[in-house]
Design a protein around this motif. Structure first.
Motif, PDB file in Angstrom:
ATOM      1  N   GLY A  61       0.820  -1.211   0.000  1.00 21.33           N
ATOM      2  CA  GLY A  61       0.000   0.000   0.000  1.00 21.33           C
ATOM      3  C   GLY A  61       0.850   1.256   0.000  1.00 21.33           C
ATOM      4  N   ALA A  62       1.961   1.231   0.753  1.00 24.71           N
ATOM      5  CA  ALA A  62       2.854   2.395   0.779  1.00 24.71           C
ATOM      6  C   ALA A  62       3.496   2.608  -0.591  1.00 24.71           C
ATOM      7  CB  ALA A  62       3.929   2.204   1.845  1.00 24.71           C
ATOM      8  N   ARG A  63       3.920   1.520  -1.240  1.00 22.82           N
ATOM      9  CA  ARG A  63       4.511   1.635  -2.587  1.00 22.82           C
ATOM     10  C   ARG A  63       3.483   2.165  -3.572  1.00 22.82           C
ATOM     11  NH1 ARG A  63       6.678  -3.416  -1.361  1.00 22.82           N
ATOM     12  NH2 ARG A  63       5.077  -4.414  -2.605  1.00 22.82           N
ATOM     13  N   ARG A  64       2.268   1.634  -3.465  1.00 22.18           N
ATOM     14  CA  ARG A  64       1.214   2.056  -4.382  1.00 22.18           C
ATOM     15  C   ARG A  64       0.894   3.541  -4.198  1.00 22.18           C
ATOM     16  NH1 ARG A  64      -3.013  -0.870  -7.033  1.00 22.18           N
ATOM     17  NH2 ARG A  64      -4.905   0.361  -7.224  1.00 22.18           N
ATOM     18  N   LYS A  65       0.828   3.996  -2.949  1.00 21.60           N
ATOM     19  CA  LYS A  65       0.538   5.405  -2.672  1.00 21.60           C
ATOM     20  C   LYS A  65       1.652   6.293  -3.213  1.00 21.60           C
ATOM     21  CE  LYS A  65      -0.851   8.504   1.005  1.00 21.60           C
ATOM     22  NZ  LYS A  65      -1.199   8.627   2.410  1.00 21.60           N
TER      23      LYS A  65
END
Length: 105
Positions: A61-65
């Protein structure tokens, strides 16, 4: 995949009625009753919101954000570059016209 209902499209009388999205209430196009497809329950944007909420605390999720942030920054910079190039072209045309006027006199 769920599709939003097009209110302007003509629907045959035998077609099943539209299904409302569970989250936002938007009307969805019902899926053909072929035995394999399931009726849509949520629209695509609500599916994306659910997925984003599900993976919010994970490394993925952090990478996607971060990736979404960079894509939006890139898009803003590209739009600014296009706008500035158009302004530059207009200025160059004006300078060329001014130089041509001065050369005539």
């Amino acid at each position: 995949m769920s599709r939003l209902l097009d209110p302007t499209a003509r629907r045959p009388g035998w077609a099943p009625p539209p299904v409302p999205c569970e989250d936002c209430g938007a009307l969805l196009e019902p899926v053909a009753d072929d035995g394999y497809s399931h009726a849509p329950r949520v629209c695509r944007s609500c599916q994306n919101k659910r997925y984003e909420a599900k993976i919010a605390g994970t490394p993925e999720g952090a990478r996607r954000k971060r990736r979404k942030t960079l894509h939006s920054k890139k898009r803003r910079l590209e739009l600014r570059i296009e706008r500035d190039q158009a302004a530059l072209a207009a200025v160059l045309l004006e300078l060329g016209a001014q130089a041509a006027r001065e050369a005539r006199t």
